[in-house]
Design a protein around this motif. Structure first.
Motif, short mmCIF file in Angstrom:
data_model
loop_
_atom_site.label_atom_id
_atom_site.label_comp_id
_atom_site.label_asym_id
_atom_site.label_seq_id
_atom_site.Cartn_x
_atom_site.Cartn_y
_atom_site.Cartn_z
N LEU A 40 37.05 -11.96 -34.05
CA LEU A 40 37.29 -10.97 -33.01
C LEU A 40 38.54 -11.31 -32.19
CD1 LEU A 40 33.58 -10.99 -31.95
CD2 LEU A 40 34.70 -8.92 -32.76
N VAL A 41 38.99 -10.34 -31.41
CA VAL A 41 40.11 -10.52 -30.48
C VAL A 41 39.58 -10.20 -29.09
CG1 VAL A 41 42.44 -9.80 -29.87
CG2 VAL A 41 41.75 -9.87 -32.28
N LEU A 42 39.28 -11.25 -28.31
CA LEU A 42 38.60 -11.06 -27.03
C LEU A 42 39.19 -11.94 -25.94
CD1 LEU A 42 34.86 -11.25 -28.23
CD2 LEU A 42 36.21 -9.17 -27.87
N GLY A 43 39.29 -11.38 -24.75
CA GLY A 43 39.66 -12.20 -23.60
C GLY A 43 40.95 -11.78 -22.93
N ALA A 44 41.53 -12.73 -22.22
CA ALA A 44 42.71 -12.47 -21.41
C ALA A 44 43.99 -12.68 -22.21
CB ALA A 44 42.72 -13.39 -20.19
N VAL A 45 45.02 -11.91 -21.84
CA VAL A 45 46.35 -12.13 -22.39
C VAL A 45 47.02 -13.23 -21.57
CG1 VAL A 45 48.63 -11.10 -22.75
CG2 VAL A 45 46.56 -9.74 -23.18
N PRO A 46 47.45 -14.32 -22.18
CA PRO A 46 48.07 -15.41 -21.43
C PRO A 46 49.23 -14.92 -20.56
CG PRO A 46 47.65 -16.10 -23.67
CD PRO A 46 47.36 -14.64 -23.62
N GLY A 47 49.23 -15.34 -19.31
CA GLY A 47 50.31 -15.00 -18.40
C GLY A 47 50.19 -13.65 -17.73
N ILE A 48 49.14 -12.91 -18.05
CA ILE A 48 48.95 -11.58 -17.45
C ILE A 48 47.63 -11.56 -16.68
CG2 ILE A 48 48.72 -9.11 -17.89
CD1 ILE A 48 51.47 -10.17 -18.56
N LYS A 49 47.68 -11.15 -15.44
CA LYS A 49 46.47 -11.04 -14.62
C LYS A 49 45.94 -9.61 -14.63
CE LYS A 49 47.91 -14.73 -11.43
NZ LYS A 49 48.26 -15.05 -10.02
N GLY A 50 44.63 -9.48 -14.47
CA GLY A 50 44.03 -8.16 -14.32
C GLY A 50 43.94 -7.36 -15.60
N PHE A 51 44.04 -8.04 -16.76
CA PHE A 51 44.04 -7.31 -18.03
C PHE A 51 43.27 -8.10 -19.08
CE2 PHE A 51 46.09 -5.95 -22.08
CZ PHE A 51 45.89 -4.58 -21.98
N LEU A 52 42.25 -7.47 -19.67
CA LEU A 52 41.43 -8.10 -20.70
C LEU A 52 41.40 -7.23 -21.94
CD1 LEU A 52 38.37 -9.11 -18.47
CD2 LEU A 52 40.13 -10.66 -19.35
N VAL A 53 41.15 -7.86 -23.08
CA VAL A 53 41.11 -7.15 -24.36
C VAL A 53 39.76 -7.36 -25.04
CG1 VAL A 53 42.11 -7.03 -26.67
CG2 VAL A 53 43.61 -7.29 -24.69
N ALA A 54 39.23 -6.30 -25.63
CA ALA A 54 38.02 -6.38 -26.46
C ALA A 54 38.28 -5.58 -27.71
CB ALA A 54 36.81 -5.84 -25.70
N SER A 55 38.62 -6.28 -28.79
CA SER A 55 39.02 -5.57 -30.00
C SER A 55 38.83 -6.46 -31.23
CB SER A 55 40.49 -5.13 -29.87
OG SER A 55 40.82 -4.22 -30.89
N GLY A 56 39.39 -6.02 -32.37
CA GLY A 56 39.33 -6.80 -33.59
C GLY A 56 37.93 -6.98 -34.12
N CYS A 57 37.21 -5.88 -34.32
CA CYS A 57 35.79 -5.99 -34.68
C CYS A 57 35.55 -6.58 -36.06
CB CYS A 57 35.13 -4.62 -34.58
SG CYS A 57 35.71 -3.43 -35.81
N CYS A 58 36.52 -6.46 -36.97
CA CYS A 58 36.42 -7.04 -38.33
C CYS A 58 35.16 -6.57 -39.06
CB CYS A 58 36.47 -8.56 -38.28
SG CYS A 58 38.04 -9.21 -37.69
N GLY A 59 34.77 -5.33 -38.83
CA GLY A 59 33.63 -4.77 -39.53
C GLY A 59 32.28 -5.21 -39.00
N ALA A 60 32.26 -5.93 -37.87
CA ALA A 60 30.99 -6.42 -37.31
C ALA A 60 30.77 -5.93 -35.90
CB ALA A 60 30.97 -7.95 -37.34
#
Length: 407
Positions: free
Chosen positions: A330-350
């Motif tokens: 999966l692709v989850l969590g904070a982008v390094p160096g950026i505040k106030g922004f999170l990602v929840a993606s990259g499900c990989c079929g699951a």
């Protein structure tokens, strides 16, 4: 007047709806807006095969799926309705020495997580799944508490329970940009005006790299086609028959309304740049021949275990995009160096099975609290600097699905 809120979630698929549910549940009094430009759960979520696999080789996924089972029961109690999870179990068929070793590891993993799992003989397997030819099987494992579900219904339960707690869900509203200030995301620009927020979550599915790109992040995933077929009804497919994983055939199957739903990996999976995926996924032609070329090119592997394969009529073809990564994490969590922004993606079929764990972890991070789940294998920066729209990267992600042996 510019709108203000505590949390904005971009994307109304199962990840976005789950995050909205957990944040509203664990942060009473906080305001949440969920924005979806089309309809809730109408893209990857509604097209998923929805195998709710708890016992898998990727240990990092297991706590996330266990959380999904847990929250499903809680939502059923809250709404007074059933999600009707089909707890039919998962049969793992190993027909080569390499896959036997993988199965033995998997059975040990089941013990680690206190999940019931045991071996069955060929006669027992045949009774459970009359369609299955097990002559080549060297070992067969059975995990009785595995299930599958209606993915759209599960996503809708998250949304309904979130709405009960005051989450404002806006469909038909498109996010067209981010509001930024010196390394901090302050909100979003939408087709319905600007919204200021303490935190923005990018849960935009296969379009997530487009939004993340606005903060300079190369999101490490790509839209890769997932596809499956559903046969005509037959007595070969009892409705309470277990799901079956066939790693030697790179295939999976489960019952579906008296027929058999099955997927098999093609040698070269279809991949697209996020820039080229239409805003409404129904406008994309995934296969002009409804996957028949792929089916016959790769079907011989499945026919070893499903002798009726060539005689069985195909009633439905279902395809959609999943966000795949080269390591199938999966692709989850904070982008390094950026505040106030999170990602929840990259499900990989699951994505359906892990939705509870994704929702819980991202919601806690958005609230500024420690994540109760281990996301260390899902970090956005794990591949270093990448171009998520480049041909080389896209093909790396496609290869992850082509080489997949699990469901």
């Amino acid at each position: 007047m510019m709108k203000k809120t505590d949390l904005v979630i971009v994307g109304g698929g199962i990840f976005g709806c789950a995050i909205a549910y957990y944040f509203s549940k664990n942060n009473p009094g906080k305001q949440v807006m969920l924005l979806e430009r089309n309809e809730l759960n109408n893209a990857a979520t509604s097209r998923a095969a929805a195998l709710m696999t708890m016992v898998r080789s990727k240990r990092s996924y297991i706590p996330l799926t266990i959380e999904t089972f847990k929250v499903a029961k809680e939502m059923e109690e809250e709404l007074g309705e059933t999600l009707d999870f089909k707890v039919v179990g998962m049969m793992h068929v190993a027909a080569s020495e390499a896959k036997v070793k993988d199965l033995e590891v998997l059975m040990d993993i089941a013990k680690e997580y206190d999940q019931e799992a045991y071996y069955i003989n060929k006669e027992e397997a045949k009774v459970k799944a009359p369609w299955l030819e097990v002559e080549e099987a060297l070992k067969i494992g059975f995990v009785p508490n595995e299930a599958y579900c209606d993915p759209y219904m599960l996503g809708t339960f998250f949304a309904r329970c979130a709405r009960n707690r005051g989450v404002k869900i806006h469909q038909g509203v498109e996010v067209v940009g981010l509001i930024q200030e010196t390394g901090t995301v302050k909100g979003v620009k939408t087709t319905d005006g600007d919204i200021l927020a303490e935190t923005v979550v990018d849960a935009a599915g296969v379009w997530a790299p487009l939004l993340a790109g606005q903060v300079g992040a190369g999101l490490p995933m790509a839209p890769v086609r997932s596809q499956y077929w559903i046969t005509e009804r037959s007595d070969l497919f009892p409705i309470n028959s277990p799901m079956v994983l066939l790693p030697d055939a790179q295939a999976y199957a489960r019952p579906e309304g008296g027929g058999l739903l099955f997927g098999i990996r093609e040698g070269k999976s279809l991949v697209a740049s996020p820039k080229d995926v239409p805003k409404d996924i129904t406008d994309f032609v995934f296969s002009a021949d409804e996957g028949m070329d792929d089916l016959f090119e790769n079907g011989e592997r499945l026919a070893r275990f499903f002798p009726a394969f060539y005689d069985m009529g195909i009633k439905y073809y279902v395809a959609g995009f999943s966000g795949y990564t080269p390591d199938s994490h999966l692709v989850l969590g904070a982008v390094p160096g950026i505040k106030g922004f999170l990602v929840a993606s990259g499900c990989c079929g699951a994505g359906i099975s892990v939705a509870g764990g994704v929702g819980l972890g991202i919601a806690e991070m958005a609230a500024g609290r420690p994540n109760p789940l281990d996301y260390s294998e899902f970090e956005i920066s794990r591949f270093g600097s990448i171009d998520p729209f480049g041909e080389e990267w896209l093909h790396k992600c496609a290869a992850a699905r082509s080489n997949k042996v699990s469901g």
